[in-house]
Design a protein around this motif. Structure first.
Motif, PDB file in Angstrom:
ATOM      1  N   ARG A 271     -13.084  -2.925   0.232  1.00 57.24           N
ATOM      2  CA  ARG A 271     -12.834  -2.785  -1.216  1.00 57.24           C
ATOM      3  C   ARG A 271     -13.257  -1.401  -1.694  1.00 57.24           C
ATOM      4  O   ARG A 271     -12.509  -0.731  -2.426  1.00 57.24           O
ATOM      5  N   ASP A 272     -14.436  -0.961  -1.288  1.00 53.21           N
ATOM      6  CA  ASP A 272     -14.925   0.349  -1.719  1.00 53.21           C
ATOM      7  C   ASP A 272     -14.061   1.473  -1.151  1.00 53.21           C
ATOM      8  O   ASP A 272     -13.853   2.501  -1.816  1.00 53.21           O
ATOM      9  N   ALA A 273     -13.551   1.278   0.068  1.00 51.62           N
ATOM     10  CA  ALA A 273     -12.675   2.291   0.659  1.00 51.62           C
ATOM     11  C   ALA A 273     -11.368   2.385  -0.124  1.00 51.62           C
ATOM     12  O   ALA A 273     -10.810   3.479  -0.279  1.00 51.62           O
ATOM     13  N   PHE A 274     -10.875   1.257  -0.623  1.00 48.79           N
ATOM     14  CA  PHE A 274      -9.675   1.282  -1.462  1.00 48.79           C
ATOM     15  C   PHE A 274      -9.948   2.058  -2.746  1.00 48.79           C
ATOM     16  O   PHE A 274      -9.116   2.860  -3.194  1.00 48.79           O
ATOM     17  N   ARG A 275     -11.097   1.827  -3.352  1.00 48.29           N
ATOM     18  CA  ARG A 275     -11.452   2.541  -4.574  1.00 48.29           C
ATOM     19  C   ARG A 275     -11.467   4.048  -4.351  1.00 48.29           C
ATOM     20  O   ARG A 275     -11.151   4.824  -5.271  1.00 48.29           O
ATOM     21  N   ALA A 276     -11.844   4.469  -3.150  1.00 42.59           N
ATOM     22  CA  ALA A 276     -11.976   5.900  -2.861  1.00 42.59           C
ATOM     23  C   ALA A 276     -10.642   6.573  -2.551  1.00 42.59           C
ATOM     24  O   ALA A 276     -10.587   7.805  -2.465  1.00 42.59           O
ATOM     25  N   LEU A 277      -9.571   5.805  -2.387  1.00 43.53           N
ATOM     26  CA  LEU A 277      -8.268   6.394  -2.116  1.00 43.53           C
ATOM     27  C   LEU A 277      -7.760   7.169  -3.323  1.00 43.53           C
ATOM     28  O   LEU A 277      -8.100   6.865  -4.473  1.00 43.53           O
ATOM     29  N   SER A 278      -6.912   8.138  -3.050  1.00 48.38           N
ATOM     30  CA  SER A 278      -6.276   8.878  -4.146  1.00 48.38           C
ATOM     31  C   SER A 278      -5.240   8.007  -4.845  1.00 48.38           C
ATOM     32  O   SER A 278      -4.857   6.940  -4.342  1.00 48.38           O
ATOM     33  N   PHE A 279      -4.772   8.463  -5.979  1.00 47.59           N
ATOM     34  CA  PHE A 279      -3.753   7.727  -6.735  1.00 47.59           C
ATOM     35  C   PHE A 279      -2.514   7.492  -5.875  1.00 47.59           C
ATOM     36  O   PHE A 279      -1.981   6.374  -5.827  1.00 47.59           O
ATOM     37  N   ASP A 280      -2.055   8.535  -5.178  1.00 46.18           N
ATOM     38  CA  ASP A 280      -0.856   8.402  -4.352  1.00 46.18           C
ATOM     39  C   ASP A 280      -1.100   7.487  -3.150  1.00 46.18           C
ATOM     40  O   ASP A 280      -0.215   6.736  -2.743  1.00 46.18           O
ATOM     41  N   GLN A 281      -2.294   7.549  -2.574  1.00 47.10           N
ATOM     42  CA  GLN A 281      -2.601   6.677  -1.440  1.00 47.10           C
ATOM     43  C   GLN A 281      -2.635   5.211  -1.855  1.00 47.10           C
ATOM     44  O   GLN A 281      -2.134   4.342  -1.135  1.00 47.10           O
ATOM     45  N   GLN A 282      -3.212   4.936  -3.002  1.00 49.60           N
ATOM     46  CA  GLN A 282      -3.218   3.555  -3.488  1.00 49.60           C
ATOM     47  C   GLN A 282      -1.792   3.067  -3.721  1.00 49.60           C
ATOM     48  O   GLN A 282      -1.455   1.917  -3.422  1.00 49.60           O
TER      49      GLN A 282
END
Length: 504
Positions: free
Chosen positions: A474-485
């Motif tokens: 979950r925390d790794a998802f939060r750290a993704l960039s806008f485009d990566q998400q």
């Protein structure tokens, strides 16, 4: 089209073509008999053949409904007569027709005269939105009312939630559960059974070695490449299971229920009939009228196996990479014309991110199944159905390199602790309050809302709801960039069920 449908209608309406009428004749072999049994057609469900099949099925539904309106209770009586327990268990009804009868039962609306509800029929409202302990509802009249999103056997909306183990009145006393999609259920059972056998084989070998050597033997447990912790076999034959991870001490992988509490699909359906309808199947073994509502033998073993066969032979979802989008049509005034866009790169990146941020540590994309035979056990015997022949398409394909069928379920079939934020109010069949079975993500895009109680209206919300063992992902998802998400969402929206024609 009407002429094409008539033979199937006659066969299904009376369920006679596949049941030998001389089954009581002692000269008839007691084992499974060879019957002309058509396998389900492998077709493009958006083709004309797919449309014809959708119209054919709508005709079957209407015929059954007409019979029930003229003769209330007709469908249950007819299936009870034409699906004798022994004949069904011994394979004397072809799987295709068995599944068709099961679908009619899945979409049947139960009535009070057929056993809906619990207790005496005193004219009061039989429904209970909040369940009273183990007694359940009823909270609906038909399986199809809660499993419909995206098509038959789909998930339910948040308004379809059940409120389990409550006080019968207050929703805050109960655990909310969103109806899960039932697609691929037969394949899930067979995978879990092979995993159980593999785990138990490791345990049995360790016990034997410990007895022979006279010293304790520790073994790492794993099945289909998925770790399940460690056990220690002692010289006296006992086993220390305190190091297990994600499975009960009996080493039986349980693939059904939000918390992984049911071993087989038949067991899961038996419980659902009782809890959500107040319909007691004979499989409960509590007498002919366990809820004392005056209706005996509400659902026979033959009917239960037919319903199980329908769900067990359901299609499996697919992974569909996005096609280039065509223009959306003439642009509105003063707006530029829409331009087609190819999301293939986002899909590929999203799949890579799904792995790199840790999602695949629980949502294992693919496992391989050696034996594609669904076994439905009852007191009358065990019916075996080859999923590779009789399951609806799309279905897993055989991979010669892996010597097995590729089941893209996106699950490790284990339980995990999702943290205190996800904890239920009640312990469910001995499973800790914050522990849940890894959801199978196939068909994810068609099964919102998400999470066990339907709290998540988006993929992002579902990911954010993960805690405990899933907190790092979950925390790794939060750290993704806008485009990566965005790319990750493109991948998740590609986990779909096959497109098909549906006739309302």
């Amino acid at each position: 089209m009407r002429n094409r449908a008539l033979p199937a209608l006659a066969c299904v309406a009376f369920l006679a073509a596949c049941v030998p009428q001389n089954h009581d004749d002692p000269s008839v072999d007691a084992g499974p008999v060879a019957l002309p049994c058509p396998e389900p057609a492998l077709m493009d469900r958006l083709s004309m053949d797919g449309a014809r099949e959708a119209f054919r099925w709508r005709g079957l539904q209407r015929e059954a409904r007409l019979h029930d309106e003229v003769e209330p209770g007709w469908l249950l009586r007819r299936t009870r007569e034409r699906l004798p327990d022994r004949d069904v268990a011994e394979g004397r009804v072809c799987p295709t027709e068995l599944a068709t009868a099961g679908r009619l039962l899945f979409e049947h609306e139960f009535t009070r005269d057929e056993g809906l509800g619990h207790g005496a029929h005193d004219g009061t409202n039989p429904f209970r939105r909040v369940h009273a302990g183990e007694r359940g509802g009823p909270d609906t009249t038909t399986c199809a009312s809660c499993h419909w999103r995206g098509g038959p056997l789909g998930a339910g909306a948040v308004t379809d939630n059940s409120y389990l183990l409550g006080d019968g009145d207050d929703v805050t006393s109960a655990d909310a559960r969103n109806p899960p999609a039932l697609l691929g259920a037969g394949w899930a059972q067979t995978v879990a059974e092979e995993m159980s056998a593999e785990l138990q084989s490791i345990r049995d070998a360790a016990v034997q070695e410990a007895r022979v050597s006279g010293v304790a033997v520790a073994r790492m447990l794993g099945a289909k490449g998925i770790p399940f912790g460690v056990i220690t076999a002692r010289a006296d034959g006992t086993v220390d299971t305190s190091g297990l991870d994600g499975v009960d001490a009996d080493l039986v992988v349980k693939p059904f229920g939000w918390k992984g509490t049911f071993t087989t699909l038949r067991e899961f359906i038996t419980g659902s009939l009782h809890v959500h309808f107040g319909i007691q199947s004979d499989a409960l073994g509590n007498g002919p009228d366990p809820d004392e509502d005056g209706v005996t033998h509400e659902f026979t073993d033959g009917q239960l196996t037919a319903l199980t066969a329908y769900v067990g032979l359901a299609e499996t979802p697919i992974v569909r990479a996005p096609d280039p989008l065509p223009p959306l049509g003439p642009p509105a005034t003063n707006l530029p014309a829409p331009v087609p866009r190819d999301y293939t790169d986002e899909f590929a990146l999203g799949y890579a991110l799904f792995d790199s941020i840790g999602c695949t540590s629980c949502h294992v994309p693919v496992v391989f199944l050696r034996d594609p035979v669904l076994r439905i056990a009852s007191t009358h015997g065990t019916l075996e159905i080859n999923l590779a022949r009789y399951a609806q398409s799309p279905r897993p394909a055989y991979d010669p390199a892996a010597a097995g069928y590729a089941v893209w379920a996106f699950s490790d079939f284990k339980r995990h602790d999702l943290g205190p934020e996800a904890a239920s109010l009640h312990v469910d069949r001995g499973v800790d309050r914050s522990t849940y079975l890894t959801r199978r993500l196939w068909g994810l895009a068609n099964s919102g809302p998400w999470f066990y109680d339907g709290r998540a209206a988006s993929f992002d919300a579902a990911i954010e709801a993960h805690g405990g063992e899933a907190a790092d992902a979950r925390d790794a998802f939060r750290a993704l960039s806008f485009d990566q998400q965005g790319a990750l969402r493109v991948f998740l929206i590609s986990l779909v069920r096959e497109r098909a024609v549906h006739v309302p």
